[in-house]
Design an enzyme around this catalytic site. Sequence first.
Site, PDB file in Angstrom:
ATOM      1  N   ARG A  72       0.992  -1.230  -0.255  1.00  0.00           N
ATOM      2  CA  ARG A  72      -0.495   0.057  -0.023  1.00  0.00           C
ATOM      3  C   ARG A  72       1.266   1.576   0.079  1.00  0.00           C
ATOM      4  O   ARG A  72       0.434   2.503  -0.067  1.00  0.00           O
ATOM      5  CB  ARG A  72      -0.704   0.100   1.507  1.00  0.00           C
ATOM      6  CG  ARG A  72      -1.968  -0.613   1.341  1.00  0.00           C
ATOM      7  CD  ARG A  72      -3.160   0.146   2.717  1.00  0.00           C
ATOM      8  NE  ARG A  72      -2.122  -0.575   3.566  1.00  0.00           N
ATOM      9  CZ  ARG A  72      -0.803   0.253   4.479  1.00  0.00           C
ATOM     10  NH1 ARG A  72      -1.405   1.908   4.427  1.00  0.00           N
ATOM     11  NH2 ARG A  72       0.001  -0.469   5.918  1.00  0.00           N
ATOM     12  N   ASP A  98      -6.861  -4.158   2.740  1.00  0.00           N
ATOM     13  CA  ASP A  98      -5.428  -5.386   2.763  1.00  0.00           C
ATOM     14  C   ASP A  98      -5.780  -5.862   4.039  1.00  0.00           C
ATOM     15  O   ASP A  98      -7.315  -5.750   4.170  1.00  0.00           O
ATOM     16  CB  ASP A  98      -4.350  -4.801   3.396  1.00  0.00           C
ATOM     17  CG  ASP A  98      -4.224  -4.232   4.105  1.00  0.00           C
ATOM     18  OD1 ASP A  98      -4.866  -3.465   5.295  1.00  0.00           O
ATOM     19  OD2 ASP A  98      -3.156  -2.840   4.798  1.00  0.00           O
TER      20      ASP A  98
HETATM   21  C1  UD1 Z   1      -0.744   4.300   8.665  1.00  0.00           C
HETATM   22  C2  UD1 Z   1      -0.742   5.744  10.518  1.00  0.00           C
HETATM   23  C3  UD1 Z   1       0.585   4.665  10.707  1.00  0.00           C
HETATM   24  C4  UD1 Z   1       1.808   3.413   9.904  1.00  0.00           C
HETATM   25  C5  UD1 Z   1       0.997   2.962   8.589  1.00  0.00           C
HETATM   26  C6  UD1 Z   1       1.861   1.930   8.823  1.00  0.00           C
HETATM   27  C7  UD1 Z   1      -1.906   6.570  12.231  1.00  0.00           C
HETATM   28  C8  UD1 Z   1      -2.473   8.481  12.172  1.00  0.00           C
HETATM   29  N1  UD1 Z   1      -1.259   6.009   9.972  1.00  0.00           N
HETATM   30  O1  UD1 Z   1      -0.227   5.691   7.687  1.00  0.00           O
HETATM   31  O2  UD1 Z   1       1.498   5.270  11.404  1.00  0.00           O
HETATM   32  O3  UD1 Z   1       2.977   3.323   9.992  1.00  0.00           O
HETATM   33  O4  UD1 Z   1      -0.296   3.088   8.876  1.00  0.00           O
HETATM   34  O5  UD1 Z   1       0.987   0.678   9.278  1.00  0.00           O
HETATM   35  O6  UD1 Z   1      -1.662   5.813  13.075  1.00  0.00           O
HETATM   36  N2  UD1 Z   1      -7.598   7.463   5.526  1.00  0.00           N
HETATM   37  C9  UD1 Z   1      -8.527   8.093   4.852  1.00  0.00           C
HETATM   38  N3  UD1 Z   1      -8.720   8.715   3.034  1.00  0.00           N
HETATM   39  C10 UD1 Z   1      -7.395   8.815   3.010  1.00  0.00           C
HETATM   40  C11 UD1 Z   1      -6.506   8.530   4.164  1.00  0.00           C
HETATM   41  C12 UD1 Z   1      -6.607   8.262   5.252  1.00  0.00           C
HETATM   42  O7  UD1 Z   1      -9.897   7.907   4.925  1.00  0.00           O
HETATM   43  O8  UD1 Z   1      -7.374   9.752   1.939  1.00  0.00           O
HETATM   44  C13 UD1 Z   1      -7.713   7.371   6.739  1.00  0.00           C
HETATM   45  C14 UD1 Z   1      -7.847   5.958   7.088  1.00  0.00           C
HETATM   46  O9  UD1 Z   1      -8.206   4.756   5.994  1.00  0.00           O
HETATM   47  C15 UD1 Z   1      -7.724   5.546   8.337  1.00  0.00           C
HETATM   48  C16 UD1 Z   1      -6.754   7.258   9.014  1.00  0.00           C
HETATM   49  O10 UD1 Z   1      -7.105   7.520   7.470  1.00  0.00           O
HETATM   50  O11 UD1 Z   1      -8.364   5.342   9.638  1.00  0.00           O
HETATM   51  C17 UD1 Z   1      -5.233   6.688   8.647  1.00  0.00           C
HETATM   52  O12 UD1 Z   1      -4.496   6.809   7.987  1.00  0.00           O
HETATM   53  P1  UD1 Z   1      -3.333   7.028   7.575  1.00  0.00           P
HETATM   54  O13 UD1 Z   1      -2.807   8.012   8.695  1.00  0.00           O
HETATM   55  O14 UD1 Z   1      -3.091   7.326   5.927  1.00  0.00           O
HETATM   56  O15 UD1 Z   1      -2.606   5.166   6.763  1.00  0.00           O
HETATM   57  P2  UD1 Z   1      -1.414   5.303   6.789  1.00  0.00           P
HETATM   58  O16 UD1 Z   1      -0.504   6.699   6.314  1.00  0.00           O
HETATM   59  O17 UD1 Z   1      -1.247   3.735   6.001  1.00  0.00           O
END
Ligand code: UD1
Length: 435
Positions: A112, A136
């Site tokens: 991802r 995932d």
């Molecule tokens: C997240 C974790 C990060 C971790 C990584 C790997 C947080 C805030 N982020 O980062 O610490 O290292 O996973 O496991 O803990 N979302 C939306 N729309 C978007 C982007 C995100 O709704 O465009 C939501 C996601 O579904 C989730 C939240 O926002 O509920 C946080 O997502 P995000 O921080 O973007 O995820 P990662 O970058 O994968």
Amino acid sequence: MSEKVPTSDGSGSRADDHRIVISGGASLDGTVRVGGAKNSALKLMAATLLAEGTYRLANVPRITDVTLMSDLLRATGCRVAWDDRADESTLVVDVPAVIEPVAPYEIVEQFRASIVVLGPMLARCGEARVALPGGDDFGPRPIDMHVRGLAELGAEFETRHGYIHASAPNLLGATVLLEFPSVGATENLLMAAVRAKGETTIDNAAREPEIADLCELLSKMGANIEGSGSSALVIQGTEELHHADHRVIPDRIEAATYLTALGITGGEITVEGARHDHMFMLCQKLGEMGMRISPDSSGIWAFAGRRLSSSDCSTLPYPGLATDFKPFLVALLATADGVGIVTENIFSGRFHYVDELRRMGADIRTDSHHAVVRGVERLSGAPVKAHDIRAGAALVIAGLGAEGETVVAEAHHVARGYHDLAGKLTALGADVRLD
Ligand code: UD1
């Protein structure tokens, strides 16, 4: 530069057949060195796309996700190889004068984090074609905030045949307010804004140490960023970016793996290279549960002498308890004294490994984003399956404290985020091997 990073269909491929076998019961003792942060290295690699030249990234972990990101960079025209003459694991990325701004499905669907190439490709080329990432095992991964933020900077998006087609011949600075401090959205916006015309403000930006690390590399490349590490990033765009060298920060999630493992086995360890200030909340929580943890000159020292007491835990954006720590904490609470309620506030369905822990005798009830964990005296070793990187590591941790043998199948998930977890735990006195 000689040793080539294996491609994802070569020797670095999924070792679907391999399993991690743990004979529980041994306490941990000694020193373990933590590697570079996966969640930083992958984003730093994406950032190289912003400017031509040769980048030396030191302390990059030799894990499958790095292999996949190397493949992605190669698909754009870059050359990527390990420097096996360097003192520490160093990746050399050679970015050509012209790159192909495409992230193919075959690579994107495997990890991802690949979505973070969208911002730099758009900024460098004025266009990007990135395969839509799938969900995932812990639920859908929307990218609406990435897309909305980039649209504020002037990008236009279309989805065709499973690909996002983005175009923005002229990115213009803007003020973007994120509705949630998304790590990925903050990174994509940051990497687009550094080359946009004028000033961009990212409000409610994520504050994870990996983002500060990205800001540091971007600044070395000539970017002008204020507020690194804070929730308000102000960026003055420039066309004048250039290549740079950088050392990746230590992996706080790998360090957390050893600390929580110690909590379950007892013993005394030093996690060399770990940054206490990057994991303050976890150290505080483990202290509350009965461990002794303190920073020392080489990293983090920790001691666990008795069965830990339960505690409630909630995941939150940094500096709160990271969502990646949660499976480790659930494994730890499974044998702690009392009842602990664990609440997931970042992702909806990140509890699949609980079924596996139950197979080991854990008493855990889940309800939407809560898990109620009633500690039992001892888990019992069992065949289990890893569903994702951290869930797999949590099962290894549980196995260390269990009576008898635990066999973690589908260990290729663990290899996505850990270099030689079995070897490092064995060096601390555990009985862990790959099968
Ligand atoms: C997240 C974790 C990060 C971790 C990584 C790997 C947080 C805030 N982020 O980062 O610490 O290292 O996973 O496991 O803990 N979302 C939306 N729309 C978007 C982007 C995100 O709704 O465009 C939501 C996601 O579904 C989730 C939240 O926002 O509920 C946080 O997502 P995000 O921080 O973007 O995820 P990662 O970058 O994968």
